[in-house]
Scaffold this motif. Structure first.
Motif, mmCIF file in Angstrom:
data_model
loop_
_atom_site.group_PDB
_atom_site.id
_atom_site.type_symbol
_atom_site.label_atom_id
_atom_site.label_comp_id
_atom_site.label_asym_id
_atom_site.label_seq_id
_atom_site.Cartn_x
_atom_site.Cartn_y
_atom_site.Cartn_z
ATOM 1 N N SER A 1 0.838 -1.185 0.000
ATOM 2 C CA SER A 1 0.000 0.000 0.000
ATOM 3 C C SER A 1 0.876 1.239 0.000
ATOM 4 N N ASP A 2 0.369 2.307 -0.654
ATOM 5 C CA ASP A 2 1.119 3.555 -0.627
ATOM 6 C C ASP A 2 0.987 4.266 0.717
ATOM 7 N N LEU A 3 0.286 3.655 1.666
ATOM 8 C CA LEU A 3 0.166 4.218 3.005
ATOM 9 C C LEU A 3 1.212 3.683 3.971
ATOM 10 N N CYS A 4 1.991 2.695 3.555
ATOM 11 C CA CYS A 4 3.045 2.168 4.422
ATOM 12 C C CYS A 4 4.214 1.692 3.569
ATOM 13 N N ILE A 5 5.355 1.541 4.209
ATOM 14 C CA ILE A 5 6.591 1.192 3.496
ATOM 15 C C ILE A 5 6.748 -0.322 3.460
ATOM 16 N N GLY A 6 6.978 -0.840 2.271
ATOM 17 C CA GLY A 6 7.306 -2.254 2.112
ATOM 18 C C GLY A 6 6.092 -3.156 2.109
ATOM 19 N N PRO A 7 6.268 -4.376 1.610
ATOM 20 C CA PRO A 7 5.176 -5.355 1.582
ATOM 21 C C PRO A 7 4.910 -5.944 2.962
ATOM 22 N N HIS B 1 -4.483 -17.860 10.064
ATOM 23 C CA HIS B 1 -4.414 -18.266 11.467
ATOM 24 C C HIS B 1 -5.791 -18.130 12.092
ATOM 25 N N ASP B 2 -6.326 -19.222 12.605
ATOM 26 C CA ASP B 2 -7.574 -19.219 13.376
ATOM 27 C C ASP B 2 -8.709 -18.526 12.609
ATOM 28 N N GLY B 3 -8.846 -18.875 11.341
ATOM 29 C CA GLY B 3 -9.942 -18.340 10.548
ATOM 30 C C GLY B 3 -9.724 -16.955 9.995
ATOM 31 N N GLY B 4 -8.520 -16.392 10.180
ATOM 32 C CA GLY B 4 -8.228 -15.063 9.664
ATOM 33 C C GLY B 4 -6.821 -15.001 9.113
ATOM 34 N N PHE B 5 -6.297 -13.780 8.978
ATOM 35 C CA PHE B 5 -4.948 -13.572 8.485
ATOM 36 C C PHE B 5 -4.174 -12.716 9.483
ATOM 37 N N VAL B 6 -2.937 -13.109 9.767
ATOM 38 C CA VAL B 6 -2.075 -12.354 10.673
ATOM 39 C C VAL B 6 -0.730 -12.122 10.008
ATOM 40 N N GLY B 7 -0.018 -11.100 10.479
ATOM 41 C CA GLY B 7 1.307 -10.824 9.964
ATOM 42 C C GLY B 7 2.286 -11.919 10.336
ATOM 43 N N ILE B 8 3.238 -12.164 9.452
ATOM 44 C CA ILE B 8 4.193 -13.249 9.683
ATOM 45 C C ILE B 8 5.215 -12.873 10.740
ATOM 46 N N ASP B 9 5.726 -11.632 10.714
ATOM 47 C CA ASP B 9 6.701 -11.233 11.728
ATOM 48 C C ASP B 9 6.224 -9.951 12.406
ATOM 49 N N ASP B 10 7.046 -9.415 13.324
ATOM 50 C CA ASP B 10 6.628 -8.255 14.117
ATOM 51 C C ASP B 10 6.321 -7.042 13.239
ATOM 52 N N GLY B 11 7.147 -6.809 12.215
ATOM 53 C CA GLY B 11 6.901 -5.676 11.324
ATOM 54 C C GLY B 11 5.593 -5.827 10.573
ATOM 55 N N ASP B 12 5.330 -7.038 10.087
ATOM 56 C CA ASP B 12 4.073 -7.304 9.401
ATOM 57 C C ASP B 12 2.883 -7.087 10.331
ATOM 58 N N ARG B 13 2.999 -7.590 11.552
ATOM 59 C CA ARG B 13 1.896 -7.462 12.510
ATOM 60 C C ARG B 13 1.641 -6.002 12.869
ATOM 61 N N SER B 14 2.697 -5.219 12.987
ATOM 62 C CA SER B 14 2.536 -3.802 13.303
ATOM 63 C C SER B 14 1.823 -3.066 12.175
ATOM 64 N N ARG B 15 2.182 -3.349 10.929
ATOM 65 C CA ARG B 15 1.532 -2.680 9.798
ATOM 66 C C ARG B 15 0.064 -3.078 9.692
ATOM 67 N N VAL B 16 -0.223 -4.350 9.986
ATOM 68 C CA VAL B 16 -1.620 -4.789 9.973
ATOM 69 C C VAL B 16 -2.422 -4.014 11.013
ATOM 70 N N HIS C 1 -1.786 -1.026 12.451
ATOM 71 C CA HIS C 1 -1.836 0.437 12.358
ATOM 72 C C HIS C 1 -2.233 0.965 10.981
ATOM 73 N N ASP C 2 -1.924 0.267 9.921
ATOM 74 C CA ASP C 2 -2.132 0.812 8.579
ATOM 75 C C ASP C 2 -3.040 -0.015 7.688
ATOM 76 N N LEU C 3 -3.117 -1.313 7.903
ATOM 77 C CA LEU C 3 -3.743 -2.197 6.928
ATOM 78 C C LEU C 3 -4.912 -3.001 7.481
ATOM 79 N N SER C 4 -5.457 -2.589 8.606
ATOM 80 C CA SER C 4 -6.516 -3.397 9.220
ATOM 81 C C SER C 4 -7.731 -3.516 8.311
#
Length: 365
Positions: A55-61, A67-82, A84-87
């Protein structure tokens, strides 16, 4: 579905004309328009990760795993972007995935790319970017999975992907386009319906309180939009409303009266009546702000309205207030008044935005 596939879908932002705050309560009307600035979601299948979002709202993919019927970030950076920026993007992917699962299908690995014209240098204009992101993503992911959604289906899936705090007015404007009259559903009842009966059945069932209808645009008025440069968070302002035990029945009744009269004016091509009702809607918000100190009218929004009224236009904050945008309706043929208004807005630190109403997309629900 066979072979890799790439699809792009767009969803417009929105502006409120009248009915802010009251529309948070099921069954209470508002008028909105879709604008000609959009969010684009491009979805491709393939890859070795369950989902990747850019997304052009955050840096990097951002890489996601199931996971448990949904989607979660693979690492800490991914989880943080989910978080704050990509929920909104992730929720949109999840609701389409859940619908496919109910139908005995599966969502393949997807790459989702989001680009937005509802921001400037990462700052939101207050044009319903979250709603547009949700509708564009739901529509694109569904299309990539072979589902072409009607406006009603786009709205309902997007509403199911959104938290109960949202009225859904931004989603409706993004789904249908043009001028619309909108009433929010009982979100708690809809959520319970989806949990009990599944997403597919909930999409097809009647939703208590929900209604949407296309409206004719004003005959001879133009819509001018000014941005204060002060981003506002609707959830914060709505939270203040709830903490004060609002909205009260008296406010809801006054808002409903103005909105319904404005709808009548649009239906009958009565521009003068529409201007009067928009002014009345502004006064309803101003009284609410004076009585309970919500912070709806900032200095710039007050200046925006005053400059418009000085040339005979009708103006008000659009949305929750506290910053973001204001609107003015004035005679489309009065070119000198439009120029004067934009100049006065600029002198007051309000940026005139070159925005127009996007045409209607589809049939009403």
């Amino acid at each position: 579905m066979t072979g890799p596939r790439t699809v792009s879908r767009r969803a417009p932002g929105k502006l409120f004309i009248a009915g802010e705050y009251a529309v948070l309560e099921p069954g209470h009307p508002a008028i909105l328009v879709a604008v000609d600035r959009e969010v684009t979601a491009t979805v491709s299948t393939g890859g070795d990760t369950d989902a990747v979002v850019e997304s052009d709202l955050c840096i990097g993919p951002t890489r996601l795993r199931r996971h448990d019927g949904g989607f979660v970030g693979i690492d800490d950076g991914d989880r943080s972007r989910v978080q704050h920026d990509l929920s909104h993007v992730v929720s949109a992917i999840e609701v389409v995935d859940a619908l496919l699962t109910e139908r005995g299908q599966s969502l393949p690995a997807v790459h989702v790319s989001i680009s937005s014209r509802l921001h400037r240098d990462g700052v939101k204009f207050g044009l319903g970017s979250s709603g547009a992101v949700t509708v564009a993503t739901v529509t694109a992911v569904a299309a990539c999975a072979g589902m072409d959604l009607s406006p009603d289906e786009r709205f309902r899936l997007s509403m199911l992907a959104t938290g109960a705090g949202s009225s859904g007015g931004d989603l409706a404007a993004s789904a249908w386009g043009g001028w619309i009259a909108y009433q929010a559903p009982d979100r708690a009842a809809v959520r319970d319906m989806a949990l009990r009966d599944g997403i597919g059945r909930a999409m097809c069932a009647p939703w208590p309180g929900f209604a949407v209808r296309m409206l004719p645009p004003p005959r001879d008025l133009t819509l001018e939009v000014g941005w204060t440069g002060q981003p506002a968070k609707t959830s914060v302002l709505a939270g203040r409303l709830r903490s004060r035990g609002l909205p009260q029945p008296s406010f809801l009744a006054r808002s409903d009266e103005r909105v319904r009269a404005a709808i009548h004016a649009l239906d009958h091509g009565d521009d003068d009546a529409l201007l009067s009702e928009v002014r009345g809607a502004r006064q309803v918000l101003a009284d609410l702000d004076d009585d309970f100190g919500l912070g709806i009218f900032t200095a710039k929004l007050t200046a925006l309205c005053a400059a418009a009224e000085a040339i005979g236009a009708a103006a008000k904050p659009s949305g929750a207030g506290g910053g973001d945008c204001g609107i003015a309706l004035l005679d489309a043929a009065a070119a000198t008044d439009v120029v004067r208004l934009r100049e006065q807005w600029a002198e007051a630190g309000v940026l005139p935005l070159p925005i127009r109403v996007q045409p209607t997309k589809g049939s009403e629900a």
